[in-house]
Design an enzyme around this catalytic site. Structure first.
Site, PDB file in Angstrom:
ATOM      1  CG  ASP A  65      -2.056   0.970   1.134  1.00 29.59           C
ATOM      2  OD1 ASP A  65      -3.209   0.519   1.012  1.00 29.59           O
ATOM      3  OD2 ASP A  65      -1.796   2.198   1.172  1.00 29.59           O
ATOM      4  CB  ILE A  66       0.768   4.298  -2.132  1.00 30.54           C
ATOM      5  CG1 ILE A  66       1.834   5.234  -2.673  1.00 30.54           C
ATOM      6  CG2 ILE A  66      -0.513   5.056  -1.781  1.00 30.54           C
ATOM      7  CD1 ILE A  66       1.491   5.843  -4.028  1.00 30.54           C
TER       8      ILE A  66
ATOM      9  CD  GLN B  62     -14.798  -0.770  -2.443  1.00 31.80           C
ATOM     10  OE1 GLN B  62     -15.956  -1.037  -2.091  1.00 31.80           O
ATOM     11  NE2 GLN B  62     -14.195  -1.376  -3.442  1.00 31.80           N
TER      12      GLN B  62
ATOM     13  CG  HIS C 215      -8.718  -3.127  -2.331  1.00 29.64           C
ATOM     14  ND1 HIS C 215      -9.653  -2.420  -3.042  1.00 29.64           N
ATOM     15  CD2 HIS C 215      -8.535  -2.452  -1.167  1.00 29.64           C
ATOM     16  CE1 HIS C 215     -10.017  -1.353  -2.350  1.00 29.64           C
ATOM     17  NE2 HIS C 215      -9.360  -1.350  -1.194  1.00 29.64           N
TER      18      HIS C 215
ATOM     19  CG  HIS D 174      -6.752  -2.998   3.142  1.00 31.27           C
ATOM     20  ND1 HIS D 174      -6.050  -1.823   2.983  1.00 31.27           N
ATOM     21  CD2 HIS D 174      -7.986  -2.775   2.611  1.00 31.27           C
ATOM     22  CE1 HIS D 174      -6.815  -0.924   2.393  1.00 31.27           C
ATOM     23  NE2 HIS D 174      -7.998  -1.472   2.149  1.00 31.27           N
TER      24      HIS D 174
HETATM   25  P1  5GP Z   1      -9.698   1.346   0.435  1.00 30.17           P
HETATM   26  O1  5GP Z   1      -9.708   2.705   1.090  1.00 30.17           O
HETATM   27  O2  5GP Z   1     -10.490   1.352  -0.854  1.00 30.17           O
HETATM   28  O3  5GP Z   1     -10.092   0.220   1.358  1.00 30.17           O
HETATM   29  O4  5GP Z   1      -8.185   1.034   0.092  1.00 30.17           O
HETATM   30  C1  5GP Z   1      -7.509   1.640  -0.967  1.00 30.17           C
HETATM   31  C2  5GP Z   1      -6.050   1.610  -0.606  1.00 30.17           C
HETATM   32  O5  5GP Z   1      -5.304   1.893  -1.777  1.00 30.17           O
HETATM   33  C3  5GP Z   1      -5.632   2.669   0.431  1.00 30.17           C
HETATM   34  O6  5GP Z   1      -5.089   2.015   1.575  1.00 30.17           O
HETATM   35  C4  5GP Z   1      -4.618   3.522  -0.302  1.00 30.17           C
HETATM   36  O7  5GP Z   1      -3.541   3.929   0.538  1.00 30.17           O
HETATM   37  C5  5GP Z   1      -4.158   2.613  -1.424  1.00 30.17           C
HETATM   38  N1  5GP Z   1      -3.708   3.304  -2.606  1.00 30.17           N
HETATM   39  C6  5GP Z   1      -4.296   4.373  -3.219  1.00 30.17           C
HETATM   40  N2  5GP Z   1      -3.627   4.724  -4.308  1.00 30.17           N
HETATM   41  C7  5GP Z   1      -2.573   3.869  -4.416  1.00 30.17           C
HETATM   42  C8  5GP Z   1      -1.506   3.737  -5.371  1.00 30.17           C
HETATM   43  O8  5GP Z   1      -1.381   4.464  -6.358  1.00 30.17           O
HETATM   44  N3  5GP Z   1      -0.607   2.735  -5.148  1.00 30.17           N
HETATM   45  C9  5GP Z   1      -0.699   1.893  -4.065  1.00 30.17           C
HETATM   46  N4  5GP Z   1       0.235   0.958  -3.931  1.00 30.17           N
HETATM   47  N5  5GP Z   1      -1.704   1.981  -3.165  1.00 30.17           N
HETATM   48  C10 5GP Z   1      -2.637   2.953  -3.341  1.00 30.17           C
END
Ligand code: 5GP
Ligand code: ZN
Length: 115
Positions: A32-33, A95, A101, A103
């Site tokens: 994760d970034i 989300q 995805h 985590h």
């Molecule tokens: P969500 O919030 O949808 O559960 O998780 C999305 C995740 O994607 C977040 O933890 C965010 O930090 C990660 N993320 C967003 N943009 C990027 C990116 O460009 N590269 C990577 N490796 N992770 C990303």
């Protein structure tokens, strides 16, 4: 088919770089970034599904494959004290990227409940 405006489809295609830690013919795992724990890895299918509900309704074998990838990754990353597996889903689930995805969060003791 990849979704042209989907961030994670662009990671699958290589258009956006990612630090990939594990890959199969159907899935990739990458860091994760913006890590929320010492180890924070995302696992995604290469095919686009919006969320875990859509994935499971459409391809339960692929859903199972992603869980197998989770097991491979936690062994590779030696998360022997445990980890948390999260699939934020929809607006109430927090989300932010609409490509399903999981985590994997580990490397420290995590609190419960989440916010
Ligand atoms: P969500 O919030 O949808 O559960 O998780 C999305 C995740 O994607 C977040 O933890 C965010 O930090 C990660 N993320 C967003 N943009 C990027 C990116 O460009 N590269 C990577 N490796 N992770 C990303
Ligand atoms: Zn996508």
């Amino acid at each position: 088919m990849p979704m042209s405006d989907c961030l994670f489809c662009k990671i699958v295609s290589g258009e956006i770089p990612a630090n990939i830690v594990y890959e199969t013919d159907q899935a990739i795992a990458f860091f994760d970034i913006d890590p929320k724990a010492p180890t924070h890895i995302l696992i995604i299918p290469k095919v686009h599904y919006d969320n875990v509900t859509e994935l499971t309704r459409s391809d339960v074998a692929l859903a199972g494959h992603l869980l197998d990838v989770v097991t491979q990754v936690i062994q590779q990353e030696t998360l022997i004290r445990g980890y948390r597996l999260v699939a934020n889903t929809g607006p109430d689930g927090g989300q932010t990227v609409d490509h399903v995805h999981f985590h994997i969060l580990g490397g420290r003791e995590l609190t419960w409940p989440p916010g």
